[in-house]
Motif scaffolding. Structure first.
Motif, PDB file in Angstrom:
ATOM      1  N   VAL A  49       0.837  -1.208   0.000  1.00 46.67           N
ATOM      2  CA  VAL A  49       0.000   0.000   0.000  1.00 46.67           C
ATOM      3  C   VAL A  49       0.879   1.268   0.000  1.00 46.67           C
ATOM      4  CG1 VAL A  49      -1.947  -1.155   1.118  1.00 46.67           C
ATOM      5  CG2 VAL A  49      -0.364   0.148   2.524  1.00 46.67           C
ATOM      6  N   ASN A  50       2.054   1.166   0.602  1.00 46.86           N
ATOM      7  CA  ASN A  50       2.993   2.290   0.544  1.00 46.86           C
ATOM      8  C   ASN A  50       3.550   2.479  -0.852  1.00 46.86           C
ATOM      9  OD1 ASN A  50       4.276   3.841   3.014  1.00 46.86           O
ATOM     10  ND2 ASN A  50       3.415   1.933   3.781  1.00 46.86           N
ATOM     11  N   LEU A  51       3.882   1.371  -1.509  1.00 49.79           N
ATOM     12  CA  LEU A  51       4.431   1.459  -2.864  1.00 49.79           C
ATOM     13  C   LEU A  51       3.393   2.037  -3.822  1.00 49.79           C
ATOM     14  CD1 LEU A  51       6.364  -1.943  -2.977  1.00 49.79           C
ATOM     15  CD2 LEU A  51       7.356   0.353  -2.809  1.00 49.79           C
ATOM     16  N   SER A  52       2.120   1.766  -3.538  1.00 46.44           N
ATOM     17  CA  SER A  52       1.046   2.312  -4.363  1.00 46.44           C
ATOM     18  C   SER A  52       1.044   3.850  -4.307  1.00 46.44           C
ATOM     19  CB  SER A  52      -0.299   1.747  -3.886  1.00 46.44           C
ATOM     20  OG  SER A  52      -1.361   2.358  -4.574  1.00 46.44           O
ATOM     21  N   ASP A  53       1.377   4.407  -3.140  1.00 43.13           N
ATOM     22  CA  ASP A  53       1.468   5.872  -3.036  1.00 43.13           C
ATOM     23  C   ASP A  53       2.606   6.413  -3.898  1.00 43.13           C
ATOM     24  OD1 ASP A  53      -0.659   6.685  -1.307  1.00 43.13           O
ATOM     25  OD2 ASP A  53       0.401   5.777   0.371  1.00 43.13           O
ATOM     26  N   LEU A  54       3.704   5.656  -3.967  1.00 45.92           N
ATOM     27  CA  LEU A  54       4.798   6.102  -4.845  1.00 45.92           C
ATOM     28  C   LEU A  54       4.345   6.075  -6.300  1.00 45.92           C
ATOM     29  CD1 LEU A  54       8.071   4.430  -3.483  1.00 45.92           C
ATOM     30  CD2 LEU A  54       7.229   6.757  -3.106  1.00 45.92           C
ATOM     31  N   ALA A  55       3.657   4.986  -6.695  1.00 50.21           N
ATOM     32  CA  ALA A  55       3.169   4.876  -8.078  1.00 50.21           C
ATOM     33  C   ALA A  55       2.288   6.079  -8.405  1.00 50.21           C
ATOM     34  CB  ALA A  55       2.393   3.572  -8.265  1.00 50.21           C
ATOM     35  N   ALA A  56       1.488   6.512  -7.424  1.00 54.61           N
ATOM     36  CA  ALA A  56       0.564   7.625  -7.659  1.00 54.61           C
ATOM     37  C   ALA A  56       1.288   8.952  -7.873  1.00 54.61           C
ATOM     38  CB  ALA A  56      -0.414   7.740  -6.501  1.00 54.61           C
ATOM     39  N   MET A  57       2.562   9.029  -7.479  1.00 56.22           N
ATOM     40  CA  MET A  57       3.362  10.225  -7.772  1.00 56.22           C
ATOM     41  C   MET A  57       4.206  10.019  -9.028  1.00 56.22           C
ATOM     42  SD  MET A  57       2.521  12.337  -5.480  1.00 56.22           S
ATOM     43  CE  MET A  57       3.646  13.713  -5.781  1.00 56.22           C
ATOM     44  N   ALA A  58       4.047   8.862  -9.690  1.00 58.77           N
ATOM     45  CA  ALA A  58       4.890   8.451 -10.827  1.00 58.77           C
ATOM     46  C   ALA A  58       6.342   8.275 -10.385  1.00 58.77           C
ATOM     47  CB  ALA A  58       4.779   9.423 -12.004  1.00 58.77           C
ATOM     48  N   ALA A  59       6.539   7.934  -9.104  1.00 61.42           N
ATOM     49  CA  ALA A  59       7.884   7.690  -8.574  1.00 61.42           C
ATOM     50  C   ALA A  59       8.176   6.189  -8.570  1.00 61.42           C
ATOM     51  CB  ALA A  59       7.986   8.245  -7.157  1.00 61.42           C
ATOM     52  N   GLN A  60       9.452   5.855  -8.504  1.00 62.43           N
ATOM     53  CA  GLN A  60       9.851   4.448  -8.428  1.00 62.43           C
ATOM     54  C   GLN A  60      10.511   4.189  -7.079  1.00 62.43           C
ATOM     55  OE1 GLN A  60       9.192   1.885 -10.710  1.00 62.43           O
ATOM     56  NE2 GLN A  60       7.828   3.483 -11.502  1.00 62.43           N
ATOM     57  N   PRO A  61      10.307   2.988  -6.495  1.00 63.07           N
ATOM     58  CA  PRO A  61      10.826   2.701  -5.155  1.00 63.07           C
ATOM     59  C   PRO A  61      12.341   2.829  -5.062  1.00 63.07           C
ATOM     60  CG  PRO A  61       9.375   0.944  -5.936  1.00 63.07           C
ATOM     61  CD  PRO A  61       9.593   1.856  -7.090  1.00 63.07           C
ATOM     62  N   TYR A  62      12.820   3.271  -3.884  1.00 60.97           N
ATOM     63  CA  TYR A  62      14.249   3.434  -3.652  1.00 60.97           C
ATOM     64  C   TYR A  62      14.653   2.655  -2.398  1.00 60.97           C
ATOM     65  CZ  TYR A  62      18.613   6.192  -3.921  1.00 60.97           C
ATOM     66  OH  TYR A  62      19.912   6.609  -4.052  1.00 60.97           O
ATOM     67  N   CYS A  63      14.013   2.956  -1.265  1.00 62.26           N
ATOM     68  CA  CYS A  63      14.311   2.238  -0.030  1.00 62.26           C
ATOM     69  C   CYS A  63      13.183   2.508   0.961  1.00 62.26           C
ATOM     70  CB  CYS A  63      15.646   2.692   0.554  1.00 62.26           C
ATOM     71  SG  CYS A  63      15.723   4.455   0.915  1.00 62.26           S
ATOM     72  N   PHE A  64      13.182   1.807   2.107  1.00 62.38           N
ATOM     73  CA  PHE A  64      12.141   2.092   3.090  1.00 62.38           C
ATOM     74  C   PHE A  64      12.640   1.916   4.512  1.00 62.38           C
ATOM     75  CE2 PHE A  64      10.329  -2.048   4.651  1.00 62.38           C
ATOM     76  CZ  PHE A  64      11.031  -2.937   3.846  1.00 62.38           C
ATOM     77  N   THR A  65      11.906   2.497   5.457  1.00 59.93           N
ATOM     78  CA  THR A  65      12.193   2.331   6.881  1.00 59.93           C
ATOM     79  C   THR A  65      10.957   1.757   7.576  1.00 59.93           C
ATOM     80  OG1 THR A  65      11.597   4.654   7.207  1.00 59.93           O
ATOM     81  CG2 THR A  65      13.934   4.157   7.074  1.00 59.93           C
ATOM     82  N   LEU A  66      11.191   1.124   8.721  1.00 59.55           N
ATOM     83  CA  LEU A  66      10.127   0.377   9.400  1.00 59.55           C
ATOM     84  C   LEU A  66      10.082   0.729  10.883  1.00 59.55           C
ATOM     85  CD1 LEU A  66       8.150  -2.103   9.687  1.00 59.55           C
ATOM     86  CD2 LEU A  66      10.191  -3.514   9.975  1.00 59.55           C
ATOM     87  N   GLY A  67       8.939   1.206  11.350  1.00 60.56           N
ATOM     88  CA  GLY A  67       8.711   1.403  12.779  1.00 60.56           C
ATOM     89  C   GLY A  67       7.804   0.288  13.262  1.00 60.56           C
ATOM     90  N   LEU A  68       8.356  -0.621  14.058  1.00 59.07           N
ATOM     91  CA  LEU A  68       7.604  -1.812  14.452  1.00 59.07           C
ATOM     92  C   LEU A  68       7.347  -1.799  15.951  1.00 59.07           C
ATOM     93  CD1 LEU A  68       6.515  -4.507  13.350  1.00 59.07           C
ATOM     94  CD2 LEU A  68       8.748  -5.510  13.829  1.00 59.07           C
ATOM     95  N   VAL A  69       6.065  -1.863  16.322  1.00 61.80           N
ATOM     96  CA  VAL A  69       5.705  -1.999  17.734  1.00 61.80           C
ATOM     97  C   VAL A  69       5.144  -3.400  17.923  1.00 61.80           C
ATOM     98  CG1 VAL A  69       4.337  -1.065  19.636  1.00 61.80           C
ATOM     99  CG2 VAL A  69       5.176   0.464  17.836  1.00 61.80           C
ATOM    100  N   LEU A  70       5.778  -4.168  18.818  1.00 62.45           N
ATOM    101  CA  LEU A  70       5.445  -5.588  18.982  1.00 62.45           C
ATOM    102  C   LEU A  70       5.033  -5.883  20.417  1.00 62.45           C
ATOM    103  CD1 LEU A  70       8.547  -7.300  17.348  1.00 62.45           C
ATOM    104  CD2 LEU A  70       6.184  -7.519  16.551  1.00 62.45           C
ATOM    105  N   PRO A  71       4.000  -6.708  20.612  1.00 62.53           N
ATOM    106  CA  PRO A  71       3.613  -7.055  21.985  1.00 62.53           C
ATOM    107  C   PRO A  71       4.643  -7.968  22.654  1.00 62.53           C
ATOM    108  CG  PRO A  71       2.157  -8.133  20.372  1.00 62.53           C
ATOM    109  CD  PRO A  71       3.115  -7.270  19.599  1.00 62.53           C
ATOM    110  N   ASP A  72       5.262  -8.869  21.902  1.00 62.73           N
ATOM    111  CA  ASP A  72       6.299  -9.749  22.460  1.00 62.73           C
ATOM    112  C   ASP A  72       7.181 -10.184  21.303  1.00 62.73           C
ATOM    113  OD1 ASP A  72       4.937 -11.774  21.039  1.00 62.73           O
ATOM    114  OD2 ASP A  72       3.548 -11.946  22.727  1.00 62.73           O
ATOM    115  N   SER A  73       8.288 -10.853  21.599  1.00 59.31           N
ATOM    116  CA  SER A  73       9.142 -11.230  20.478  1.00 59.31           C
ATOM    117  C   SER A  73       8.849 -12.661  20.045  1.00 59.31           C
ATOM    118  CB  SER A  73      10.614 -11.033  20.819  1.00 59.31           C
ATOM    119  OG  SER A  73      10.876 -11.531  22.099  1.00 59.31           O
ATOM    120  N   ASP A  74       7.735 -12.835  19.354  1.00 61.54           N
ATOM    121  CA  ASP A  74       7.325 -14.129  18.821  1.00 61.54           C
ATOM    122  C   ASP A  74       8.176 -14.445  17.582  1.00 61.54           C
ATOM    123  OD1 ASP A  74       6.092 -16.090  17.299  1.00 61.54           O
ATOM    124  OD2 ASP A  74       4.063 -15.469  17.848  1.00 61.54           O
TER     125      ASP A  74
END
Ligand code: ADP
Ligand code: MG
Length: 344
Positions: A77-102
């Motif tokens: 869904v994030n890459l779809s936002d890039l497509a909507a700007m006619a941009a091509q993917p480069y890299c990404f960052t991730l903010g992950l909140v986890l209840p436990d380390s499963d």
């Protein structure tokens, strides 16, 4: 001695995120995971396009869904936002909140992320990991030629309005998966009559939306404006119209539907799904009339379906017409319900 929470966090990052499948090298990424910040180059003739989505468990995805599918949807869904700007993917960052380390969950999640990241040559370059109720925040970075970013504000009178792919699948998918739909009880489809194959089709539509990056790369230069359809055509086209201070006529008979969608819904519900459903992640874009033949040729060459559904005109709002150009009768029950919700 028990591990401190920062040791645990460090191990999670090392095992599941700082691995060569996910944080792989690519040109322009000088430094990825491991320092206080990533370092990335932006070529002189490009804009850096940045887009972020926050997905909360139980709201934006079912808590018990396959972690690989959750990962796939989050990045797609994030890459779809890039497509909507006619941009091509480069890299990404991730903010992950986890209840436990499963470990099993993390393993599948990182594999799901890696497979899409590889497909689009878009490595993970950093992020943050914390403990709490499950949520996934993803920020993608893309590159777009300075002259070619497709802004919402740049539609012109006389431009033709197109959509990629099909509309309405996202709305049906929510119901088919047993998730809440904001369309409520006036919206329905033949859930019981879905074949296993069609059920799988809708599950894929939800968890594996296909960002229209190939279309954006091939034909983005012809878009005068563009948006991705995450909230339904009426609302999202409305953003283009508001930003461009223009109006639109839409041929309601030209809206494209998949075969599974046609099999399980009558016309009235299909229109509701297309206009008000959302979660389709198709592009809605405008093209100057003189470029339409070229646009359709480029789309055909890469095998992507595009449909001309209307035209930009002066004024305000959207007028729906049938194929003969007559105004559509909006007295239909379901339609009226949503039209009044939208304008409220
Ligand atoms: P800091 O204390 O400086 O925020 P962290 O210990 O949070 O550093 O992160 C260490 C490194 O790991 C950083 O490079 C950060 O970008 C990366 N990182 C942390 N969490 C994630 C994650 N979920 N995905 C990718 N990289 C991460
Ligand atoms: Mg941190």
């Amino acid at each position: 001695m028990a591990k401190s929470s920062s040791q645990l966090e460090f191990e999670i990052i090392r095992r599941y995120f700082a691995n060569p499948n996910l944080s792989f090298k690519r040109d322009g990424i000088e430094l990825g995971i491991g320092d206080d910040a990533a370092l990335i180059d932006v070529p002189a003739n490009k804009h850096l396009a940045m887009s972020m989505d926050v997905l909360i468990s139980g709201i934006h995805f079912p808590a018990d869904a396959d972690p690989a599918l959750i990962a796939n949807r989050s990045l797609a869904v994030n890459l779809s936002d890039l497509a909507a700007m006619a941009a091509q993917p480069y890299c990404f960052t991730l903010g992950l909140v986890l209840p436990d380390s499963d470990e099993t969950w993390l393993q599948k999640f990182s594999e799901g992320l890696a497979s899409l990241a590889r497909q689009y040559n878009c490595p993970l370059v950093g992020g943050d990991t914390s403990r709490g109720p499950l949520s996934i925040s993803l920020q993608v970075q893309g590159l777009v030629d300075r002259s070619q970013a497709s802004r919402r504000s740049a539609a012109n009178r006389g431009d033709k309005i197109y959509v990629s792919g099909n509309l309405g699948d996202g709305a049906v998918a929510l119901l088919a998966l047993g998730l809440d739909s904001h369309l409520g009880s006036s919206f329905s489809f033949g859930a019981q009559s879905l074949s296993d194959q069609d059920r799988q089709y809708f599950s894929d539509a939800y968890f594996k939306p296909q960002p229209q990056l190939e279309l954006a790369a091939a034909a983005g230069k012809l878009f005068s404006s563009c948006i991705d359809i995450s909230d339904g055509l009426q609302g999202d086209l409305g953003h283009i119209l508001a930003a461009s201070s223009l109006a639109a006529t839409i041929n309601i008979d030209a809206l494209p539907y998949s075969m599974p969608c046609q099999r399980c819904m009558d016309t009235e519900n299909r229109i509701v799904a297309a206009l008000f459903g959302g979660d389709d992640y198709q592009l809605c874009f405008t093209v100057p009339e003189g470029d339409c033949a070229e646009l359709e040729r480029l789309a055909r060459d890469i095998g992507v379906k595009v449909s001309c559904i209307g035209e930009i005109v002066s004024g305000e709002g959207v007028a729906y017409l049938d194929t003969d150009g007559a105004p559509v009768d909006f007295s239909a029950r379901a339609y009226q319900h949503f039209a009044s919700v939208q304008s409220a």
